[in-house]
Design a protein around this motif. Sequence first.
Motif, short mmCIF file in Angstrom:
data_model
loop_
_atom_site.label_atom_id
_atom_site.label_comp_id
_atom_site.label_asym_id
_atom_site.label_seq_id
_atom_site.Cartn_x
_atom_site.Cartn_y
_atom_site.Cartn_z
N MET A 1 26.79 37.36 51.03
CA MET A 1 27.74 38.40 50.69
C MET A 1 26.95 39.58 50.14
O MET A 1 26.00 39.40 49.39
CB MET A 1 28.72 37.88 49.64
N LEU A 2 27.33 40.76 50.51
CA LEU A 2 26.71 41.99 50.02
C LEU A 2 27.74 42.75 49.22
O LEU A 2 28.87 42.96 49.68
CB LEU A 2 26.22 42.83 51.21
N THR A 3 27.38 43.16 48.01
CA THR A 3 28.32 43.88 47.15
C THR A 3 27.57 44.90 46.30
O THR A 3 26.36 45.12 46.47
CB THR A 3 29.15 42.90 46.28
N HIS A 4 28.26 45.50 45.37
CA HIS A 4 27.73 46.57 44.53
C HIS A 4 28.03 46.23 43.08
O HIS A 4 29.02 45.56 42.79
CB HIS A 4 28.46 47.87 44.94
N SER A 5 27.18 46.65 42.18
CA SER A 5 27.48 46.52 40.75
C SER A 5 27.81 45.08 40.36
O SER A 5 28.89 44.79 39.85
CB SER A 5 28.64 47.46 40.39
N TYR A 6 26.87 44.18 40.60
CA TYR A 6 27.13 42.75 40.44
C TYR A 6 26.32 42.12 39.30
O TYR A 6 26.87 41.46 38.45
CB TYR A 6 26.82 42.06 41.77
N LEU A 7 24.98 42.30 39.31
CA LEU A 7 24.12 41.77 38.25
C LEU A 7 23.43 42.92 37.53
O LEU A 7 23.07 43.93 38.13
CB LEU A 7 23.02 40.86 38.82
N ASN A 8 23.19 42.74 36.22
CA ASN A 8 22.40 43.72 35.48
C ASN A 8 20.96 43.22 35.37
O ASN A 8 20.64 42.12 35.82
CB ASN A 8 23.02 44.03 34.12
N ALA A 9 20.09 44.00 34.76
CA ALA A 9 18.68 43.66 34.65
C ALA A 9 18.42 42.47 33.73
O ALA A 9 17.32 41.94 33.71
CB ALA A 9 17.87 44.87 34.19
N LYS A 10 19.43 42.02 33.01
CA LYS A 10 19.30 40.82 32.17
C LYS A 10 19.78 39.58 32.93
O LYS A 10 19.97 38.53 32.35
CB LYS A 10 20.12 40.98 30.89
N ASN A 11 20.00 39.73 34.23
CA ASN A 11 20.47 38.65 35.11
C ASN A 11 21.88 38.18 34.75
O ASN A 11 22.23 37.03 34.97
CB ASN A 11 19.50 37.46 35.11
N GLU A 12 22.68 39.08 34.20
CA GLU A 12 24.07 38.76 33.83
C GLU A 12 25.02 39.43 34.81
O GLU A 12 24.72 40.50 35.35
CB GLU A 12 24.38 39.30 32.43
N HIS A 13 26.18 38.82 35.02
CA HIS A 13 27.20 39.46 35.83
C HIS A 13 27.74 40.67 35.07
O HIS A 13 28.08 40.57 33.89
CB HIS A 13 28.35 38.49 36.12
N ILE A 14 27.80 41.80 35.74
CA ILE A 14 28.30 43.03 35.12
C ILE A 14 29.79 42.90 34.86
O ILE A 14 30.55 42.50 35.74
CB ILE A 14 28.00 44.25 36.02
N GLU A 15 30.19 43.23 33.64
CA GLU A 15 31.59 43.10 33.26
C GLU A 15 32.37 44.40 33.37
O GLU A 15 33.53 44.40 33.72
CB GLU A 15 31.70 42.56 31.83
N THR A 16 31.72 45.52 33.07
CA THR A 16 32.41 46.80 33.11
C THR A 16 31.42 47.93 33.32
O THR A 16 30.22 47.77 33.07
CB THR A 16 33.22 47.03 31.81
N GLU A 17 31.93 49.05 33.81
CA GLU A 17 31.13 50.25 33.97
C GLU A 17 32.02 51.45 33.64
O GLU A 17 33.21 51.28 33.39
CB GLU A 17 30.59 50.36 35.39
N GLY A 18 31.45 52.62 33.68
CA GLY A 18 32.17 53.81 33.26
C GLY A 18 32.99 54.51 34.33
O GLY A 18 33.40 55.64 34.14
N TYR A 19 33.27 53.85 35.42
CA TYR A 19 34.06 54.47 36.48
C TYR A 19 35.54 54.46 36.11
O TYR A 19 36.03 53.50 35.52
CB TYR A 19 33.88 53.74 37.81
N GLU A 20 36.24 55.50 36.49
CA GLU A 20 37.69 55.58 36.24
C GLU A 20 38.43 54.93 37.40
O GLU A 20 38.96 55.61 38.27
CB GLU A 20 38.10 57.03 36.04
#
Length: 140
Positions: A1-20
């Motif tokens: 699967m290919l996606t965007h905004s998935y893992l951060n540099a700490k190898n954690e799943h990204i929970e939120t970002e600043g997009y509206e």
Amino acid sequence: MLTHSYLNAKNEHIETEGYEVKNPNYGKAIWEKLVKPSKNIVLVFSGHIGAPDDEKAHIAFRTDTNAAGKKVQQMTFNAQALGGGWHGNGGDGWLRILEFLPDGKTIKVKTFSPLFAISPATQHLAWRSKDYDDFTFQLD
């Protein structure tokens, strides 16, 4: 699967970002709602993260177990801010090369820049060799 905004540099799943965006599905939601319940997804690739000229800030890798008890390998690679930052030369051309071995389970990962490979003066920089740039993993 290919996606965007998935893992951060700490190898954690990204929970939120600043997009509206109403009811967004970033990495953690994608894992919980789609990947974890699936019996068929074994690889997840994503990009999006980074910091100017910090190669470790552009990568992530983790393994989790899905609802069927199978390992899911998850990798993030995004080099766009390397080589001069966000307005630099586009990440020095860094690519992730995945070699799928004949055993059907082993994947070799290498990190390569054709930009550096083209010139005799920089060819020695074309292959990154740190453990997070050159490694092997197994599919379940």
